[in-house]
Design a protein around this motif. Structure first.
Motif, mmCIF file in Angstrom:
data_model
loop_
_atom_site.group_PDB
_atom_site.id
_atom_site.type_symbol
_atom_site.label_atom_id
_atom_site.label_comp_id
_atom_site.label_asym_id
_atom_site.label_seq_id
_atom_site.Cartn_x
_atom_site.Cartn_y
_atom_site.Cartn_z
ATOM 1 N N SER A 1 -3.441 -3.058 -1.467
ATOM 2 C CA SER A 1 -4.662 -3.834 -1.257
ATOM 3 C C SER A 1 -5.542 -3.883 -2.496
ATOM 4 O O SER A 1 -6.457 -4.697 -2.567
ATOM 5 C CB SER A 1 -5.463 -3.238 -0.096
ATOM 6 O OG SER A 1 -5.911 -1.934 -0.416
ATOM 7 N N LYS B 1 1.875 -7.223 5.138
ATOM 8 C CA LYS B 1 1.400 -7.487 6.494
ATOM 9 C C LYS B 1 2.418 -7.068 7.552
ATOM 10 O O LYS B 1 2.071 -6.965 8.740
ATOM 11 C CB LYS B 1 1.073 -8.972 6.654
ATOM 12 C CG LYS B 1 2.276 -9.895 6.536
ATOM 13 C CD LYS B 1 1.858 -11.354 6.689
ATOM 14 C CE LYS B 1 3.059 -12.294 6.574
ATOM 15 N NZ LYS B 1 2.654 -13.711 6.705
ATOM 16 N N PRO C 1 -0.255 -9.454 14.578
ATOM 17 C CA PRO C 1 0.246 -8.250 13.893
ATOM 18 C C PRO C 1 -0.178 -6.953 14.567
ATOM 19 O O PRO C 1 0.627 -6.022 14.700
ATOM 20 C CB PRO C 1 -0.358 -8.372 12.485
ATOM 21 C CG PRO C 1 -0.622 -9.832 12.308
ATOM 22 C CD PRO C 1 -1.032 -10.317 13.651
ATOM 23 N N LYS D 1 -0.088 0.595 2.021
ATOM 24 C CA LYS D 1 -1.010 -0.517 2.274
ATOM 25 C C LYS D 1 -2.282 -0.378 1.453
ATOM 26 O O LYS D 1 -2.810 -1.361 0.932
ATOM 27 C CB LYS D 1 -1.327 -0.580 3.767
ATOM 28 C CG LYS D 1 -0.197 -1.112 4.611
ATOM 29 C CD LYS D 1 -0.640 -1.444 6.004
ATOM 30 C CE LYS D 1 -0.963 -0.204 6.803
ATOM 31 N NZ LYS D 1 -1.278 -0.532 8.212
ATOM 32 N N ARG E 1 3.148 -10.314 0.177
ATOM 33 C CA ARG E 1 3.290 -10.873 1.517
ATOM 34 C C ARG E 1 3.926 -9.873 2.472
ATOM 35 O O ARG E 1 3.663 -9.912 3.674
ATOM 36 C CB ARG E 1 4.132 -12.153 1.452
ATOM 37 C CG ARG E 1 3.487 -13.270 0.637
ATOM 38 C CD ARG E 1 4.336 -14.534 0.633
ATOM 39 N NE ARG E 1 4.477 -15.070 1.978
ATOM 40 C CZ ARG E 1 5.190 -16.163 2.264
ATOM 41 N NH1 ARG E 1 5.822 -16.808 1.281
ATOM 42 N NH2 ARG E 1 5.273 -16.600 3.496
#
Length: 637
Positions: free
Chosen positions: A525, A534, A233, A521, A531
């Motif tokens: 978190s 990411k 990633p 993000k 999913r």
């Protein structure tokens, strides 16, 4: 380099009659990491090259050059502050909150496999500090719950040391082969690139694109190894940034006359133009990602009033929560005197090296104070995400000192570097403290190893930098030192408030997009991470890909793809083994094999570059410049 250091320590330990124990290996890798951190902490890859790029017309000061003596003095001034700063943070983040510190935990898991050594089992973090019913000496030693089942040692806790070492030798012997051949391959290719520079500057997209637009490929096995370690990633985010910067923005700026110079020119070329957009993305992402961390620290500061003895503003940890006996802990008087001496001595040394006109002593003192505050943010971010955002923290420091000493570019860079050094070293030692906590090493021994490694590295790093700077142009084709331009250009922006044509619009748009993605993000978190999160690119990785030339990112993407392929293959293998379908094919190294190969790549190229440096100092020249695009191959005309 903690994983690589622990691995090499175990392998080399077999050459002695009495191999290192797991606890000794922890101290060894702590010392090694401290030695390797100095080029970053002391600014040899950013701050010092940036000071050498100063211009009187743009910055009000000419270049600041470092001799061996002044570089030694500068390193002594900032080498130890972060080490003492990390000690009180250990109790809060590791003992009380039990933050994961992923790299430190991974290193402990590696040591567990290599030595068949059980790790300390950690209970869930407590909301309040409560007395424990067992004394520290009777702490239980069990396998860490988070260790993957495939990595758990087969020997029980009651196994004899001799039997444990005999079993672990299987994994060690299996580790020698991939380490040796990957090391040799990287070392060979690096030395080959000295005599045939085109090896590291392949114009695979054609000579025109390589010469005019810097699209060439560097088949560096070290880059590939770094990509393996970084993961798929991150390397994808980096290459997305590279594509946007070098395939879209750079030609756009050139075509419209916003960056009329050569593409690689940092002053008026495409690279200098997209540097500003990269800086905006990096700063926005860092600031937004640090916001929840800052909020948590404020919350902990408010809760700290419940305890009797908060340390450096952090909630105190009651003595009965500490799992180590007093004889293995770092005495508080060491920390207090160490902070006083390192700050006082560092302020005096910086004043002697740069003079009163360079940076005033009170500004250096504030730099150390800001470094302490930045360390709180950096350590917590590192403990939770495995990323120490020192680049963003350094920019915050520069913004702060632009107000305190407006117009002084030298002071802006130096004070920001002082603050960044503290956060860098504190974060590195915290990862090592996590490893030591899980393995059972003495924190005092680790602390002493950190001091020894930092002291030795002052002389090693300074000598290496002087040798390299005498043999190569820094920044230059071989060592571009991109972070030097980040430090310098932000300081120049804060001094003059002038931007290249139309750069501000792109900075606002892409910086805002980075802030938005980072905010999404951060929000996701806090709950059960979806999913799709990411797949949101990393702002910092995106900006780094844009900041560097394409060859920097392409080879790392290859490493990321190798990591993805290996991880999927390994997970299928583990699933088959657990289902009883393929038990015979499960090897002793497992997932660690790819880490060993990546380590060999990185270490091999490092040794090869030292050989190349020796060849250049001795006057050996390239054998052939065939195929090189003009200006891309170091040493070729």
């Amino acid at each position: 380099m903690s994983i690589q250091s622990a691995l090499i320590g175990r392998l080399l330990g077999l050459l002695f009659e009495r191999p290192f124990t797991p606890e000794e290996n922890v101290v060894l890798q702590t010392t090694a990491v401290a030695t390797g951190t100095m080029p970053l902490a002391a600014g040899f890859v950013g701050i010092i090259p940036a000071l050498g790029l100063l211009e009187v017309e743009k910055d009000g000061s000419g270049p600041v050059s470092f001799t061996w003596g002044t570089a030694i003095a500068w390193s002594f001034g900032i080498a130890f502050f972060g080490v003492f700063l990390a000690v009180p943070l250990r109790k809060q983040t590791i003992i009380k909150e039990k933050l994961p510190f992923p790299s430190g935990t991974a290193t402990a898991q590696l040591i567990s496999v290599l030595y068949q050594h059980p790790l300390r089992k950690e209970a869930a973090p407590k909301q309040e500090a409560r007395p424990t019913t067992e004394p520290a000496e009777e702490a239980q030693w069990l396998l860490h719950e988070e260790v993957d089942a495939s990595l758990q040692p087969e020997q029980g806790i009651a196994a004899e040391v001799e039997a444990r070492d005999e079993d672990s030798s299987v994994s060690v012997q299996q580790g020698w082969s991939p380490l040796v051949w990957s090391f040799a391959a990287a070392c060979f290719i690096t030395i080959l690139s000295y005599f045939f520079p085109v090896v590291f500057a392949m114009p695979i997209f054609g000579l025109y694109l390589a010469r005019e637009w810097l699209w060439y490929f560097t088949p560096s096995l070290s880059y590939v190894g770094q990509g393996i370690i970084m993961g798929f990633p991150t390397t994808v985010s980096m290459n997305l940034g590279m594509f946007v910067g070098w395939a879209i923005l750079s030609p756009l700026a050139k075509h419209n006359g916003w960056a009329p110079g050569k593409v690689g020119d940092m002053s008026n070329g495409g690279r200098g133009w997209i540097l500003w957009i990269s800086l905006a993305i990096m700063t926005a992402d860092s600031l937004v990602s640090l916001t929840p961390v800052f909020g948590e620290i404020v919350s902990h500061l408010l809760k700290s009033f419940k305890y009797d003895a908060p340390i450096l503003g952090i909630a105190g940890v009651k003595s009965d929560e500490e799992v180590e006996p007093p004889a293995r802990l770092i005495p508080r008087r060491w920390v207090i005197w160490g902070l006083v001496i390192s700050v006082t001595g560092g302020t005096l040394i910086v004043w002697l090296v740069f003079g009163y006109e360079g940076i005033k002593p009170w500004a250096t003192l504030l730099g150390f104070a800001l470094g302490g505050a930045m360390s709180l943010l950096g350590v917590r971010a590192l403990g939770e995400t495995d990323l120490n955002p020192v680049s963003g923290l350094g920019k915050i420091s520069q913004l702060f000192f632009a107000v305190l000493q407006p117009g002084n570019v030298v002071a802006n860079i130096i004070a920001g570097g002082v603050a960044e050094a503290g956060a860098q070293q504190a974060g590195d030692l915290m990862q090592d403290f996590k490893t030591g906590h899980l393995v059972g090493a003495s924190p005092r021994a680790q602390f002493q190893g950190q001091l020894i490694g930092s002291l030795v590295s002052i002389f090693v790093t300074t000598t290496a930098f002087i040798l390299y700077s005498n043999a190569y142009e820094i920044p230059g084709p071989n060592f571009p030192a991109p972070t030097a331009y980040v430090w310098l250009n932000l300081a120049r922006l804060l001094r003059s408030s002038s931007l290249p044509p139309h750069a501000g619009v792109f900075m606002a748009v892409l910086g805002g997009a980075a802030a938005l993605s980072s905010g999404i993000k951060a929000w996701a978190s806090h709950g059960r991470k979806p999913r799709w999160v990411k797949w949101i690119p990393s702002g910092v990785a995106f900006a780094i890909g844009m900041l560097n030339t394409p060859n920097f990112a392409i080879a790392r993407l290859l490493g990321g793809c190798v990591e993805l392929w290996w991880r999927r293959k390994y997970m299928r293998k583990i699933k088959a083994a657990r289902d009883g379908e393929d038990e015979e094919n499960e090897d002793g190294l497992g997932e660690l094999a790819i880490v060993i190969i990546a380590s060999g790549f990185v270490l091999g190229e490092g040794i090869g570059s030292i050989v190349n440096l020796t060849l250049r100092i001795m006057g050996f020249r390239e054998l052939s410049c065939w195929g090189c695009a003009k200006g891309l191959c170091g040493g070729c005309p």
